[in-house]
Scaffold this active site. Structure first.
Site, PDB file in Angstrom:
ATOM      1  N   SER A   1     -32.851 -24.500  37.658  1.00 32.18           N
ATOM      2  CA  SER A   1     -31.741 -25.365  37.274  1.00 32.18           C
ATOM      3  C   SER A   1     -32.286 -26.687  36.764  1.00 32.18           C
ATOM      4  O   SER A   1     -33.305 -27.174  37.252  1.00 32.18           O
ATOM      5  CB  SER A   1     -30.838 -25.628  38.481  1.00 32.18           C
TER       6      SER A   1
ATOM      7  N   TYR B   1     -30.096 -29.006  46.923  1.00 30.08           N
ATOM      8  CA  TYR B   1     -30.173 -28.146  45.730  1.00 30.08           C
ATOM      9  C   TYR B   1     -31.278 -28.639  44.798  1.00 30.08           C
ATOM     10  O   TYR B   1     -32.117 -27.849  44.343  1.00 30.08           O
ATOM     11  CB  TYR B   1     -28.826 -28.124  45.009  1.00 30.08           C
TER      12      TYR B   1
END
Ligand code: NDP
Length: 222
Positions: free
Chosen positions: A128, A144
């Site tokens: 990501s 995250y």
């Protein structure tokens, strides 16, 4: 080709499975069998995998035995939406690392002989942009961001360590995609995402190995 895709019961993983199942043998892993129902419409082999449990990873490797794997796509991931500092939670942080970074590394370790059994030897990680330090202008999302940054570090080391074995490592941001994780306001649908990702995987060679790329092929900052 034999292709293993993790987290294939929904979202980007399901779309990848649908794409590759048209022409290839797909082994689709699911954590929750209920979430694997959508795979029933596809010609794929479904296997159980819970990335937080090392035994589950070893069990999958044992089940696959000496099945050659041309391509492994580490797609499964989790996002704990604790965006602010005062929301940071130790369990969620450790869980994110287990699912997003350590699990893919241990699965790679367990399935390396299967990958080496083919000439294709492609290893793909769905990371990501949130794992990019250079792109982080808005902060937050500690678990995250950290777990995807760790995944990037893992993928880079694998690209270096396994280059001599002819293994090519792809590391991609899939875009902001309309899935359970990306939400309905996301910019692209799963078909557009997978069209980009599969083009990247197709062109993945020694020169592209170990680079962090957007799904459309643009290089991303570490
Ligand atoms: P979804 O939340 O829609 O799906 C996540 C998948 O990961 C599910 O198949 C889920 O299985 C699986 N999974 C979660 N936890 C575990 C676990 N402990 N063990 C095994 N499998 C697990 O996510 P997306 O499809 O949107 O995301 C796919 C990948 O793309 C992820 O790595 C994500 O971080 C990344 N990504 C997504 C973006 C987006 O905008 N959607 C943006 C940037 C990156 P189950 O169904 O059983 O729960």
């Amino acid at each position: 080709m034999n292709i293993l895709i993790t987290g294939a019961g929904r979202g980007i993983g399901l779309e990848l499975a649908a794409f590759y199942a048209k022409r290839h043998q797909v082994i689709a892993t699911v954590r929750n069998p209920r979430h694997g129902e959508a795979l029933g419409a596809l010609r794929v082999q479904v296997q159980h995998l819970e990335l937080t449990q090392h035994q589950s990873i070893l069990d999958l490797a044992k089940t696959l035995g000496d099945t050659p794997l041309d391509l492994i796509i580490h797609n499964a991931g989790v996002l704990h939406a604790e965006s602010d500092l005062d929301e940071v939670d130790a369990f969620n942080f450790a869980h994110s690392i287990q699912v997003n970074s350590l699990g893919p590394l241990l699965l790679t370790q367990a399935l390396l002989p299967n990958l080496l059994a083919t000439p294709t030897r492609k290893l793909v990680f769905i990371s990501s942009m949130m794992g990019s330090m250079g792109d982080n202008g808005s902060g937050g999302y500690y678990s995250y961001r950290a777990s995807k940054a760790a995944l990037n570090a893992v993928a880079k080391s694998l690209a270096v360590d396994l280059a001599g074995d002819g293994i090519k490592v792809g590391l991609y941001h899939p875009g902001w995609v309309q899935t359970d994780m990306g939400g309905p306001r996301a910019l692209i649908d799963t078909q557009s995402c997978v069209a980009g990702l599969t083009a990247r995987i197709q062109e993945l060679d020694a020169a592209h190995s170990g680079r962090f790329l957007n799904y459309d092929g643009k290089p991303l900052p570490w």
